[in-house]
Design a protein around this motif. Structure first.
Motif, mmCIF file in Angstrom:
data_model
loop_
_atom_site.group_PDB
_atom_site.id
_atom_site.type_symbol
_atom_site.label_atom_id
_atom_site.label_comp_id
_atom_site.label_asym_id
_atom_site.label_seq_id
_atom_site.Cartn_x
_atom_site.Cartn_y
_atom_site.Cartn_z
ATOM 1 N N LEU A 67 0.833 -1.201 0.000
ATOM 2 C CA LEU A 67 0.000 0.000 0.000
ATOM 3 C C LEU A 67 0.866 1.248 0.000
ATOM 4 N N SER A 68 0.288 2.345 -0.472
ATOM 5 C CA SER A 68 0.986 3.623 -0.372
ATOM 6 C C SER A 68 1.122 3.982 1.108
ATOM 7 N N PRO A 69 2.094 4.822 1.448
ATOM 8 C CA PRO A 69 2.235 5.214 2.861
ATOM 9 C C PRO A 69 0.956 5.805 3.448
ATOM 10 N N LYS A 70 0.265 6.641 2.685
ATOM 11 C CA LYS A 70 -0.968 7.255 3.205
ATOM 12 C C LYS A 70 -2.048 6.203 3.466
ATOM 13 N N ALA A 71 -2.231 5.288 2.522
ATOM 14 C CA ALA A 71 -3.236 4.238 2.695
ATOM 15 C C ALA A 71 -2.861 3.325 3.858
ATOM 16 N N TYR A 72 -1.594 2.949 3.939
ATOM 17 C CA TYR A 72 -1.143 2.074 5.031
ATOM 18 C C TYR A 72 -1.356 2.746 6.387
ATOM 19 N N ASP A 73 -0.958 4.001 6.505
ATOM 20 C CA ASP A 73 -1.114 4.716 7.774
ATOM 21 C C ASP A 73 -2.576 4.784 8.194
ATOM 22 N N LYS A 74 -3.477 4.994 7.233
ATOM 23 C CA LYS A 74 -4.904 5.079 7.554
ATOM 24 C C LYS A 74 -5.443 3.707 7.958
ATOM 25 N N VAL A 75 -5.017 2.661 7.269
ATOM 26 C CA VAL A 75 -5.447 1.305 7.638
ATOM 27 C C VAL A 75 -5.004 0.992 9.063
ATOM 28 N N LEU A 76 -3.764 1.307 9.385
ATOM 29 C CA LEU A 76 -3.244 1.048 10.722
ATOM 30 C C LEU A 76 -3.979 1.888 11.772
ATOM 31 N N GLU A 77 -4.212 3.145 11.462
ATOM 32 C CA GLU A 77 -4.938 4.030 12.388
ATOM 33 C C GLU A 77 -6.344 3.503 12.657
ATOM 34 N N LEU A 78 -7.054 3.126 11.610
ATOM 35 C CA LEU A 78 -8.420 2.623 11.773
ATOM 36 C C LEU A 78 -8.439 1.271 12.478
ATOM 37 N N TYR A 79 -7.481 0.429 12.182
ATOM 38 C CA TYR A 79 -7.389 -0.862 12.869
ATOM 39 C C TYR A 79 -7.233 -0.646 14.373
ATOM 40 N N ASN A 80 -6.306 0.206 14.746
ATOM 41 C CA ASN A 80 -6.080 0.474 16.170
ATOM 42 C C ASN A 80 -7.304 1.100 16.824
ATOM 43 N N LYS A 81 -7.972 1.976 16.129
ATOM 44 C CA LYS A 81 -9.177 2.628 16.658
ATOM 45 C C LYS A 81 -10.278 1.592 16.925
ATOM 46 N N TYR A 82 -10.555 0.751 15.932
ATOM 47 C CA TYR A 82 -11.648 -0.200 16.064
ATOM 48 C C TYR A 82 -11.276 -1.418 16.892
ATOM 49 N N LYS A 83 -10.024 -1.753 16.954
ATOM 50 C CA LYS A 83 -9.581 -2.874 17.772
ATOM 51 C C LYS A 83 -9.839 -2.578 19.258
ATOM 52 N N ARG A 84 -9.672 -1.315 19.638
ATOM 53 C CA ARG A 84 -9.923 -0.925 21.033
ATOM 54 C C ARG A 84 -11.397 -1.044 21.393
ATOM 55 N N LYS A 85 -12.268 -0.891 20.411
ATOM 56 C CA LYS A 85 -13.715 -0.971 20.663
ATOM 57 C C LYS A 85 -14.100 -2.421 20.711
#
Length: 85
Positions: A67-85
């Motif tokens: 993935l592009s850096p921007k797409a990867y960073d967003k995937v990781l950010e969203l994963y961490n956000k939703y994983k906590r929920k």
């Protein structure tokens, strides 16, 4: 609750389309290429249980290469956000 939540996630993933992912990405401010969209879709479909209950470190290493850096960073950010929920 764990088994019930897993069932809900499986049902969601079974109905998920590339268009759903693309629409969500756009809502989150990320424009995915067709290739990135296909990669993310395949990883969700094939590895959702690892992302949900396992150690997804190796999967994220693979995604970082695909993935592009921007797409990867967003995937990781969203994963961490939703994983906590």
């Amino acid at each position: 609750m764990g088994e019930n939540m897993e069932f809900v996630i499986k049902e969601f993933v079974d109905k998920l389309t590339e268009e759903d992912i693309n629409n969500f990405a756009l809502k989150e401010g990320v424009k995915l290429t067709n290739e990135e969209l296909k990669v993310i879709y395949l990883y969700i479909r094939n590895y959702w249980q690892v992302f949900y209950k396992g150690d997804a470190t190796s999967l994220f290493h693979e995604l970082k290469e695909k993935l592009s850096p921007k797409a990867y960073d967003k995937v990781l950010e969203l994963y961490n956000k939703y994983k906590r929920k």
